[in-house]
Design a protein around this motif. Structure first.
Motif, PDB file in Angstrom:
ATOM      1  N   VAL A 294     -35.805 -36.116 -32.967  1.00  8.40           N
ATOM      2  CA  VAL A 294     -36.166 -36.650 -31.739  1.00  8.40           C
ATOM      3  C   VAL A 294     -35.667 -38.135 -31.888  1.00  8.40           C
ATOM      4  O   VAL A 294     -36.238 -39.045 -32.605  1.00  8.40           O
TER       5      VAL A 294
ATOM      6  N   GLN B 247     -35.994 -36.819 -19.712  1.00  8.88           N
ATOM      7  CA  GLN B 247     -36.344 -38.140 -19.109  1.00  8.88           C
ATOM      8  C   GLN B 247     -37.608 -38.428 -20.174  1.00  8.88           C
ATOM      9  O   GLN B 247     -38.149 -37.807 -20.587  1.00  8.88           O
TER      10      GLN B 247
ATOM     11  N   LEU C  37     -41.245 -39.839 -20.570  1.00  7.12           N
ATOM     12  CA  LEU C  37     -42.379 -39.915 -20.031  1.00  7.12           C
ATOM     13  C   LEU C  37     -43.394 -40.896 -20.551  1.00  7.12           C
ATOM     14  O   LEU C  37     -43.562 -40.883 -21.955  1.00  7.12           O
TER      15      LEU C  37
HETATM   16  P1  AMP Z   1     -41.025 -33.687 -30.549  1.00  4.11           P
HETATM   17  O1  AMP Z   1     -40.570 -33.417 -31.769  1.00  4.11           O
HETATM   18  O2  AMP Z   1     -40.848 -33.118 -29.226  1.00  4.11           O
HETATM   19  O3  AMP Z   1     -42.816 -33.658 -30.473  1.00  4.11           O
HETATM   20  O4  AMP Z   1     -41.313 -35.314 -30.194  1.00  4.11           O
HETATM   21  C1  AMP Z   1     -41.809 -36.137 -31.067  1.00  4.11           C
HETATM   22  C2  AMP Z   1     -42.163 -37.325 -30.401  1.00  4.11           C
HETATM   23  O5  AMP Z   1     -41.516 -38.019 -29.664  1.00  4.11           O
HETATM   24  C3  AMP Z   1     -43.529 -37.017 -29.405  1.00  4.11           C
HETATM   25  O6  AMP Z   1     -44.617 -36.830 -30.217  1.00  4.11           O
HETATM   26  C4  AMP Z   1     -43.364 -38.259 -28.552  1.00  4.11           C
HETATM   27  O7  AMP Z   1     -44.072 -39.370 -29.020  1.00  4.11           O
HETATM   28  C5  AMP Z   1     -41.997 -38.525 -28.373  1.00  4.11           C
HETATM   29  N1  AMP Z   1     -41.608 -37.935 -27.074  1.00  4.11           N
HETATM   30  C6  AMP Z   1     -40.926 -36.537 -27.242  1.00  4.11           C
HETATM   31  N2  AMP Z   1     -40.258 -36.348 -25.858  1.00  4.11           N
HETATM   32  C7  AMP Z   1     -40.595 -37.336 -25.198  1.00  4.11           C
HETATM   33  C8  AMP Z   1     -40.453 -37.741 -23.811  1.00  4.11           C
HETATM   34  N3  AMP Z   1     -39.930 -36.956 -22.999  1.00  4.11           N
HETATM   35  N4  AMP Z   1     -40.915 -38.923 -23.409  1.00  4.11           N
HETATM   36  C9  AMP Z   1     -41.637 -39.529 -24.162  1.00  4.11           C
HETATM   37  N5  AMP Z   1     -42.024 -39.552 -25.527  1.00  4.11           N
HETATM   38  C10 AMP Z   1     -41.444 -38.473 -26.115  1.00  4.11           C
END
Ligand code: AMP
Ligand code: GLY
Length: 428
Positions: free
Chosen positions: A162, A195, A197
């Motif tokens: 990410v 987007q 958040l």
């Molecule tokens: P994930 O692997 O999808 O959990 O993403 C890792 C981290 O990135 C998450 O724990 C959030 O802190 C951040 N993150 C992921 N998607 C978003 C989003 N749409 N908006 C804000 N922060 C995000």
């Protein structure tokens, strides 16, 4: 009452907490942990295994008359361990606490999970999906996108897939790296652009039999390496449970808008799912949105959740298999739990291994859940980025965390680092 032989797959702090919990059950006959770590041998027998070597796992299941297979992490589930077992005459009677390969796509493919949420009207960030074939369209999309821009590699990327880009240039660079340079291999050949958040994150855990489910105690994880939530993302530097705002009206919204439609949606689509659903949520001004799904428990959340779960975990697994989770009431320990993760210097980048550890026996008021540790010449040495999770109970979150911070001082190894501000938002 019969009792069951259990094989738990994994080697992290999560598996230590699960092994700790499973071994307390009267329904657990013998517990095996594959491969486990220096701490898990307190709760059962470690077996040298790779969690994706299904042939070797099969042999262990036969040799040790395993009744229940518990995959701790996502790798074996996303690789299809459920389907492998259910299609094998010698293995298909084994109960698996985890979903089918198709169900594990909730975690294994961001594009799959986004489409699933769209189909079931589950609140999540707006998004678009790109590959090599519509790469140019992707670049135009990024140019008109509001900042920051969130880019996610579609497949499993060990928490590194990410990117939160603060400028269009940064977004284009990351996008190009993922698609053209295969920065995350095949996992990043499809990219989800979403987007951003803004809000406070929390982790909610459902355990489902495919029709009904129970909720386990919720938790909050601290992902960044630096104090004040700064620096790169890690697997998780600490956790707390309960989460003060996860109550009343907000939790009702989580259940109505997210958990129920997810469990019902899986069932309606005939996706076989018996196991944990981890909802990575964000609270945007009082409304919950899904950031991600995982098909297993969280790490280090499990290290704070299991100590607060009063139910017998083996009994929950049996109820899951019988489709009777609607008969279960989950009981939470009224105390708070606070977990602090000790890591190796350099983590989440490169770090040394094999550093001698001492002082573990001086810890009195906390539970030590080993993560990256191993035995070398009958000494415990570090063997990973996240080394050991320290969990304590307390009358409130700060009280619990203070005990964990105190215990952290007793454990010594070269390059020890931990965040001293876990739970900072909830200071009285
Ligand atoms: P994930 O692997 O999808 O959990 O993403 C890792 C981290 O990135 C998450 O724990 C959030 O802190 C951040 N993150 C992921 N998607 C978003 C989003 N749409 N908006 C804000 N922060 C995000
Ligand atoms: N702590 C986040 C995770 O397990 O994915």
């Amino acid at each position: 009452m019969s009792a069951y032989n259990i094989l738990l797959l994994g080697s992290g702090g999560r598996e230590s907490a699960l092994a700790w919990k499973l071994s307390q059950s009267k329904l657990c006959k013998e517990l095996f942990i594959g491969p486990g770590n220096a701490g898990t041998s307190q709760y059962g027998s470690n077996i040298n295994l790779s969690v994706t070597d299904f042939e070797a796992i099969k042999q262990v299941c036969i040799d040790y008359h395993i009744d229940i297979l518990f995959p701790g992490g996502e790798d074996s589930l996303v690789a299809g361990i459920w389907d492998y077992f259910k299609n094998d005459a010698e293995l298909k009677h084994i109960i698996i606490a985890g979903p089918s390969k198709e169900g594990a796509q909730l975690e294994g493919s961001k594009a799959f999970s986004k489409k699933f949420m769209q189909r079931h009207n589950i609140p999540t960030a707006g998004y678009a999906e790109f590959t090599e074939t519509n790469f140019d369209e992707g670049i135009s999309y990024l140019k008109q996108h509001s900042l920051p821009i969130v880019l996610k590699a579609d497949g499993l990327a060990a928490g590194k897939g990410v990117v939160i880009a603060q400028s269009v240039e940064e977004a284009i660079e990351a996008f190009t790296m993922m698609i053209k340079e295969a920065q995350f291999g095949d996992a990043g050949k499809t990219v989800v652009v979403e987007q951003f958040l803004a809000g406070v994150e929390l982790s909610v855990f459902a355990f489902t039999d495919g029709t009904s489910y129970v909720l386990l105690p919720e938790a909050k994880d601290y992902k960044r390496i630096g104090e004040g939530d700064t620096g790169p993302n890690t697997g998780g530097m600490g956790a707390i449970s309960p989460v003060p705002f996860a109550a009343g009206n907000f939790m009702q919204k989580v259940i109505d808008r997210i958990v129920n439609p997810t469990v019902n949606g899986l069932k309606a689509e005939s996706i076989i799912y018996q196991g944990f659903i981890f909802f990575g949520l964000i609270n945007v001004s009082g409304d919950p949105y899904v950031i991600e799904y995982n098909c297993r428990m969280g790490d280090p959340e499990t290290e704070a959740v299991m100590p607060r779960l009063e139910n017998d975990l083996v009994e929950l697994i049996l109820k899951m298999q019988q489709g009777k989770l609607d008969e279960v009431t989950v009981k939470h320990d009224s105390r708070a739990a606070g977990t602090v993760m000790l890591v190796s210097e350099g983590y989440p980048g490169t770090y040394p291994k094999g550093k001698a550890m001492s002082g573990l026996d001086k810890v009195e008021d906390s539970i030590l859940f080993h993560a990256g540790t191993t035995n070398k010449d009958s000494h415990i040495v570090t063997n990973g980025g996240r080394v050991i999770a320290i969990t304590s109970y307390g009358s409130n979150i700060q009280d619990a965390l203070n005990k964990s911070f105190e215990s952290a001082k007793h454990i010594e190894y070269e390059g020890k680092y931990y965040r001293r501000d876990i739970g900072f938002e909830f200071k009285n």
